[in-house]
Design a protein around this motif. Structure first.
Motif, PDB file in Angstrom:
ATOM      1  N   VAL A 103       0.819  -1.206   0.000  1.00  0.00           N
ATOM      2  CA  VAL A 103       0.000   0.000   0.000  1.00  0.00           C
ATOM      3  C   VAL A 103       0.859   1.265   0.000  1.00  0.00           C
ATOM      4  CG1 VAL A 103      -1.726   1.272   1.312  1.00  0.00           C
ATOM      5  CG2 VAL A 103      -1.847  -1.219   1.191  1.00  0.00           C
ATOM      6  N   ARG A 104       1.932   1.209   0.778  1.00  0.00           N
ATOM      7  CA  ARG A 104       2.805   2.379   0.898  1.00  0.00           C
ATOM      8  C   ARG A 104       3.347   2.812  -0.467  1.00  0.00           C
ATOM      9  NH1 ARG A 104       5.618   3.834   5.424  1.00  0.00           N
ATOM     10  NH2 ARG A 104       5.427   1.820   6.414  1.00  0.00           N
ATOM     11  N   ASP A 105       3.699   1.846  -1.308  1.00  0.00           N
ATOM     12  CA  ASP A 105       4.241   2.171  -2.635  1.00  0.00           C
ATOM     13  C   ASP A 105       3.227   2.956  -3.469  1.00  0.00           C
ATOM     14  OD1 ASP A 105       6.069   0.421  -1.582  1.00  0.00           O
ATOM     15  OD2 ASP A 105       6.561  -0.486  -3.515  1.00  0.00           O
ATOM     16  N   TYR A 125       2.455  15.783   2.205  1.00  0.00           N
ATOM     17  CA  TYR A 125       2.302  14.333   2.140  1.00  0.00           C
ATOM     18  C   TYR A 125       2.332  13.728   3.541  1.00  0.00           C
ATOM     19  CZ  TYR A 125       3.497   9.466   1.037  1.00  0.00           C
ATOM     20  OH  TYR A 125       3.522   8.102   0.959  1.00  0.00           O
ATOM     21  N   ARG A 126       3.323  14.164   4.336  1.00  0.00           N
ATOM     22  CA  ARG A 126       3.420  13.635   5.704  1.00  0.00           C
ATOM     23  C   ARG A 126       2.189  13.994   6.515  1.00  0.00           C
ATOM     24  NH1 ARG A 126       8.863  14.619   5.621  1.00  0.00           N
ATOM     25  NH2 ARG A 126       8.560  16.667   6.531  1.00  0.00           N
ATOM     26  N   ARG A 127       1.712  15.224   6.308  1.00  0.00           N
ATOM     27  CA  ARG A 127       0.542  15.672   7.063  1.00  0.00           C
ATOM     28  C   ARG A 127      -0.679  14.810   6.711  1.00  0.00           C
ATOM     29  NH1 ARG A 127      -1.575  20.499   5.475  1.00  0.00           N
ATOM     30  NH2 ARG A 127       0.492  21.060   4.757  1.00  0.00           N
ATOM     31  N   SER A 128      -0.907  14.587   5.408  1.00  0.00           N
ATOM     32  CA  SER A 128      -2.031  13.752   4.991  1.00  0.00           C
ATOM     33  C   SER A 128      -1.894  12.337   5.550  1.00  0.00           C
ATOM     34  CB  SER A 128      -2.098  13.643   3.466  1.00  0.00           C
ATOM     35  OG  SER A 128      -2.465  14.864   2.906  1.00  0.00           O
ATOM     36  N   MET A 129      -0.685  11.794   5.408  1.00  0.00           N
ATOM     37  CA  MET A 129      -0.472  10.415   5.848  1.00  0.00           C
ATOM     38  C   MET A 129      -0.759  10.271   7.336  1.00  0.00           C
ATOM     39  SD  MET A 129       0.146   8.326   3.477  1.00  0.00           S
ATOM     40  CE  MET A 129       0.980   6.898   4.145  1.00  0.00           C
ATOM     41  N   GLU A 167      -1.864  -0.704  10.090  1.00  0.00           N
ATOM     42  CA  GLU A 167      -2.049  -2.157  10.193  1.00  0.00           C
ATOM     43  C   GLU A 167      -1.601  -2.887   8.927  1.00  0.00           C
ATOM     44  OE1 GLU A 167      -6.174  -2.915  10.788  1.00  0.00           O
ATOM     45  OE2 GLU A 167      -6.258  -1.810  12.678  1.00  0.00           O
ATOM     46  N   PHE A 168      -1.719  -2.215   7.785  1.00  0.00           N
ATOM     47  CA  PHE A 168      -1.467  -2.970   6.543  1.00  0.00           C
ATOM     48  C   PHE A 168      -0.694  -2.156   5.512  1.00  0.00           C
ATOM     49  CE2 PHE A 168      -5.784  -1.252   6.722  1.00  0.00           C
ATOM     50  CZ  PHE A 168      -5.787  -0.388   5.644  1.00  0.00           C
ATOM     51  N   LEU A 169       0.030  -1.163   5.981  1.00  0.00           N
ATOM     52  CA  LEU A 169       0.731  -0.268   5.057  1.00  0.00           C
ATOM     53  C   LEU A 169       1.779  -1.007   4.222  1.00  0.00           C
ATOM     54  CD1 LEU A 169       0.210   2.650   4.560  1.00  0.00           C
ATOM     55  CD2 LEU A 169       1.918   3.246   6.263  1.00  0.00           C
ATOM     56  N   ASP A 170       2.331  -2.078   4.757  1.00  0.00           N
ATOM     57  CA  ASP A 170       3.378  -2.793   4.025  1.00  0.00           C
ATOM     58  C   ASP A 170       2.887  -4.093   3.398  1.00  0.00           C
ATOM     59  OD1 ASP A 170       5.575  -0.955   4.487  1.00  0.00           O
ATOM     60  OD2 ASP A 170       5.297  -1.479   6.591  1.00  0.00           O
ATOM     61  N   THR A 171       1.585  -4.269   3.376  1.00  0.00           N
ATOM     62  CA  THR A 171       0.998  -5.468   2.768  1.00  0.00           C
ATOM     63  C   THR A 171       0.670  -5.177   1.301  1.00  0.00           C
ATOM     64  OG1 THR A 171      -0.081  -5.771   4.896  1.00  0.00           O
ATOM     65  CG2 THR A 171      -0.828  -7.182   3.087  1.00  0.00           C
ATOM     66  N   PRO A 172       0.942  -6.131   0.402  1.00  0.00           N
ATOM     67  CA  PRO A 172       0.521  -5.913  -0.993  1.00  0.00           C
ATOM     68  C   PRO A 172      -1.000  -5.793  -1.075  1.00  0.00           C
ATOM     69  CG  PRO A 172       2.028  -7.772  -0.828  1.00  0.00           C
ATOM     70  CD  PRO A 172       1.693  -7.372   0.567  1.00  0.00           C
ATOM     71  N   VAL A 173      -1.448  -4.936  -1.964  1.00  0.00           N
ATOM     72  CA  VAL A 173      -2.878  -4.635  -2.058  1.00  0.00           C
ATOM     73  C   VAL A 173      -3.710  -5.894  -2.286  1.00  0.00           C
ATOM     74  CG1 VAL A 173      -4.605  -3.374  -3.401  1.00  0.00           C
ATOM     75  CG2 VAL A 173      -2.424  -2.300  -2.851  1.00  0.00           C
ATOM     76  N   ARG A 174      -3.172  -6.828  -3.094  1.00  0.00           N
ATOM     77  CA  ARG A 174      -3.972  -8.025  -3.408  1.00  0.00           C
ATOM     78  C   ARG A 174      -4.241  -8.884  -2.188  1.00  0.00           C
ATOM     79  NH1 ARG A 174       0.595 -11.809  -4.109  1.00  0.00           N
ATOM     80  NH2 ARG A 174       2.238 -10.400  -4.767  1.00  0.00           N
ATOM     81  N   LYS A 175      -3.463  -8.664  -1.099  1.00  0.00           N
ATOM     82  CA  LYS A 175      -3.683  -9.475   0.103  1.00  0.00           C
ATOM     83  C   LYS A 175      -4.575  -8.792   1.129  1.00  0.00           C
ATOM     84  CE  LYS A 175       0.452 -12.269  -0.284  1.00  0.00           C
ATOM     85  NZ  LYS A 175       1.863 -12.319   0.069  1.00  0.00           N
ATOM     86  N   ALA A 224      -7.770   1.903   2.297  1.00  0.00           N
ATOM     87  CA  ALA A 224      -6.577   2.346   1.569  1.00  0.00           C
ATOM     88  C   ALA A 224      -6.966   3.179   0.351  1.00  0.00           C
ATOM     89  CB  ALA A 224      -5.754   1.138   1.131  1.00  0.00           C
ATOM     90  N   ASP A 225      -8.022   2.753  -0.338  1.00  0.00           N
ATOM     91  CA  ASP A 225      -8.476   3.487  -1.515  1.00  0.00           C
ATOM     92  C   ASP A 225      -8.945   4.888  -1.153  1.00  0.00           C
ATOM     93  OD1 ASP A 225      -8.436   2.672  -4.255  1.00  0.00           O
ATOM     94  OD2 ASP A 225      -9.501   0.854  -3.673  1.00  0.00           O
ATOM     95  N   LEU A 226      -9.656   4.994  -0.030  1.00  0.00           N
ATOM     96  CA  LEU A 226     -10.127   6.308   0.408  1.00  0.00           C
ATOM     97  C   LEU A 226      -8.951   7.225   0.729  1.00  0.00           C
ATOM     98  CD1 LEU A 226     -13.191   5.490   2.692  1.00  0.00           C
ATOM     99  CD2 LEU A 226     -13.179   7.005   0.714  1.00  0.00           C
ATOM    100  N   ALA A 227      -7.983   6.687   1.474  1.00  0.00           N
ATOM    101  CA  ALA A 227      -6.815   7.500   1.803  1.00  0.00           C
ATOM    102  C   ALA A 227      -6.097   7.930   0.529  1.00  0.00           C
ATOM    103  CB  ALA A 227      -5.877   6.719   2.711  1.00  0.00           C
ATOM    104  N   ALA A 228      -6.001   7.006  -0.438  1.00  0.00           N
ATOM    105  CA  ALA A 228      -5.319   7.324  -1.696  1.00  0.00           C
ATOM    106  C   ALA A 228      -6.055   8.439  -2.446  1.00  0.00           C
ATOM    107  CB  ALA A 228      -5.218   6.079  -2.574  1.00  0.00           C
ATOM    108  N   ALA A 229      -7.384   8.398  -2.409  1.00  0.00           N
ATOM    109  CA  ALA A 229      -8.170   9.404  -3.130  1.00  0.00           C
ATOM    110  C   ALA A 229      -8.035  10.778  -2.469  1.00  0.00           C
ATOM    111  CB  ALA A 229      -9.629   8.983  -3.195  1.00  0.00           C
TER     112      ALA A 229
END
Lengths: 322, 262
Positions: free
Chosen positions: A113-115, A131-135, A146-154, A163-168
């Motif tokens: 997710v982080r990538d 970016y840091r402020r948003s994150m 909880e899942f920042l380093d997990t691949p999205v497919r998992k 994750a999608d909401l945060a990305a948007a």
């Protein structure tokens, strides 16, 4: 903030040919059928509004959102997002909007997710401080760590949606388009997403347009509702007015061992129907809670089974037509 | 812009490396198919010695340029070649909401690294042909200098044809059939001298599917087959023009994008 004037979208569906050289023959075919997905829709949404855009399947909801987001070009009419045209100034509009499609992730499927967030930072030219402020803000609100380093497919569906909401929202857009953001989620995940959306709408004054099939989304989030059917706008009203007009009735269905002998009327109950030993109670959630009803009804006989039903979008359309 | 391109490409390579075995097998298969392809061509040439006055090394020049060019296109633009799925499944949606050109996003979604084999194969054929021509006592200086230009221009020409086909697919919703006519068959045809073909086909290769500018036309001059002095200049010029028109068609096509119901 969002302005749509007499927008229309017609698709010309060419009858697909079959057999040899199908694509070439389809290209030169003259057999076309015009389908109007969106027909003369106008509305204007102010900053900070939370609008529910609802209608049955195939009513033209997604088509409208896709026109607003600059994905589709309207056949007629004009759109303005923050003063820009999504068709002629797509790039400017893109940085003003965040889009979430519930059915499809915008994240990089095989990467952590982080990538995805880092790629989006580069794409939207977000400076490191912002970016840091948003994150930080979204990590807290959505528990991303909880899942920042997990691949999205998992990810689970609920995590993926967070994750999608945060990305948007990463580039801090003033406008959010959400196409079925709670679809397929369990109750806990839905509640969490709703709390987040409410927070974003109230504290950051984001303008949000949401499509959904879930009446709870509408009731808990939206202050205004636009109803469309067959590509036409049927209603544009506040939630309060909608409730006054049609009442948004919820339904409890109770099966008794013996048919109750007497039914007592309660404040907030709109209608009761008794068929053999099954009692259907239509009630207004705003006036009476379901536990109150159950507590009351338990005295009328011995309940065997209880079913609860929220009014579906089809039900509402039917009530508006009535 | 370039920094973003690098970041996106790096991301797609990292994604691909998640499926290492798949990557290795597909690279090996592609390589083998291309080697087989060339063995067949050489067998034919050894049998006949020449094709309409072009000897094996001269045809090798055509073949090498065409083969390296088409592989270059397939290496950098697999998503253009595979664009049908973006239209049919509505995947283009997510590229159109970004403040970046959808073309840039498409080109960075994927690199088909297994096509490196094809580029290497094409260049090897060029090296063999050049040394063969040198052994015949021909001056190869011009050919050596021109080869990179031809390969790059050829790559752009194939890319433009692919992009134009993708642009048309906005209407047809179908691209795979069309690619046979616009890319695969012409790519095979350009392994041989275009002079071999009937007039209407020649016309096609000089106009709508401009592969003749990539190898045949400049080789007429550089191999001393009666080409005018400016033919080699037409190679990059044709590539630029093809790209210009393909972009135009693509941009018109995007306005007709239908997406899918959700």
């Amino acid at each position: 903030m969002i302005e749509a004037k007499h927008i229309e979208k017609s698709f010309f569906l060419t009858k697909a040919k079959e057999g040899r050289f199908a694509s070439l023959r389809t290209l030169f075919s003259r057999e076309q059928r015009e389908v109007k997905a969106v027909h003369d829709i106008s509305f204007s949404i102010d900053r900070g509004e939370f609008v529910g855009y609802i209608g049955p399947n195939g009513a033209g909801k997604s088509t409208t959102i896709k026109m607003l987001a600059g994905i589709l070009h309207p056949s007629q009419g004009e759109i303005r997002i923050g003063g820009y045209s999504p068709q002629r100034e797509r790039i400017q509009v893109a940085s003003q909007i965040g889009v979430v499609f519930g059915q499809r992730t915008q994240l990089w499927w095989d990467l952590p997710v982080r990538d995805s967030f880092e790629i989006l930072q580069a794409m939207y030219k977000i400076n490191d401080k912002a970016y840091r402020r948003s994150m930080e803000a979204y990590q807290e609100l959505l528990d991303l760590h909880e899942f920042l380093d997990t691949p999205v497919r998992k990810l689970s569906l609920g995590q993926r949606m967070r994750a999608d909401l945060a990305a948007a929202l990463l580039h801090d857009p003033p406008v959010l388009f959400l196409d079925e953001p709670t679809i397929g989620l369990d109750v806990v995940a839905k509640t969490r997403i709703r709390a987040f959306l409410k927070e974003v709408n109230q504290t950051q004054k984001k303008t949000i347009l949401l499509t959904t099939h879930d009446m709870d989304d509408i009731e808990q989030l939206c202050n205004r509702i636009i109803v469309i059917n067959h590509g036409k706008k049927m209603m544009d009203t506040s939630l309060v007015d909608l409730r006054r007009q049609i009442g948004l009735p919820s339904l409890i269905r109770i099966e008794f061992r013996q048919p109750p002998e007497k039914l007592y009327d309660l404040e907030g109950i709109k209608r009761m129907e008794l068929a053999e030993n099954v009692l259907s109670i239509y009630f207004d959630k705003g006036k009476i809670s379901s536990p109150r009803i159950l507590a009351e009804v338990a005295g009328w006989g011995e309940p065997l089974d209880i079913q609860m039903k929220e009014p579906g979008i089809e039900e509402i359309i039917r009530l508006i037509y009535r | 812009m370039f920094a973003l391109y690098r970041k996106l490409i790096a991301a797609s390579i990292r994604s691909q490396m998640q499926y290492k075995i798949n990557f290795v097998t597909s690279a090996a298969t592609t390589g083998m198919i291309m080697v087989l392809d060339f063995i067949i061509l050489s067998a034919i040439l050894y049998r006949f010695h020449d094709v309409v006055g072009w000897n094996i090394y001269e045809v090798g020049m055509l073949y090498g340029i065409s083969s390296a060019s088409v592989s270059l296109y397939r290496l950098f633009a697999p998503e253009i070649n595979d664009f049908e799925k973006y239209i049919v499944q509505g995947e283009l949606d997510q590229l159109l909401i970004r403040p970046v050109s959808p073309l840039l996003l498409l080109l960075t979604r994927n690199l088909d690294l297994s096509r490196v084999g094809g580029v290497v194969q094409g260049m090897s054929v060029l090296v063999v042909s050049l040394s063969g021509l040198a052994a015949e006592g021909k001056s190869i200086m011009g050919l050596v200098l021109f080869s990179p230009i031809a390969i790059l221009s050829g790559g752009v020409i194939y890319f433009s044809i692919g992009l134009a086909t993708a642009g048309v697919a906005f209407w047809t919703h179908q691209m795979k059939d069309m690619l046979t006519f616009t890319i695969y068959a012409p790519a095979n045809a350009s392994n041989y001298p275009i002079g071999l073909y009937p007039n209407w086909l020649k016309w096609l290769f000089f106009s709508a599917i401009p592969i003749a500018y990539m190898n045949y036309l400049p080789m007429l001059t550089l191999l001393g087959k009666g080409g005018a002095w400016f033919y080699p200049i037409l190679t990059p010029v044709a590539a630029a023009i093809a790209f210009y028109f393909a972009r135009m068609l693509w941009n018109v096509g995007i306005r007709h994008y239908h997406s899918t119901g959700s």
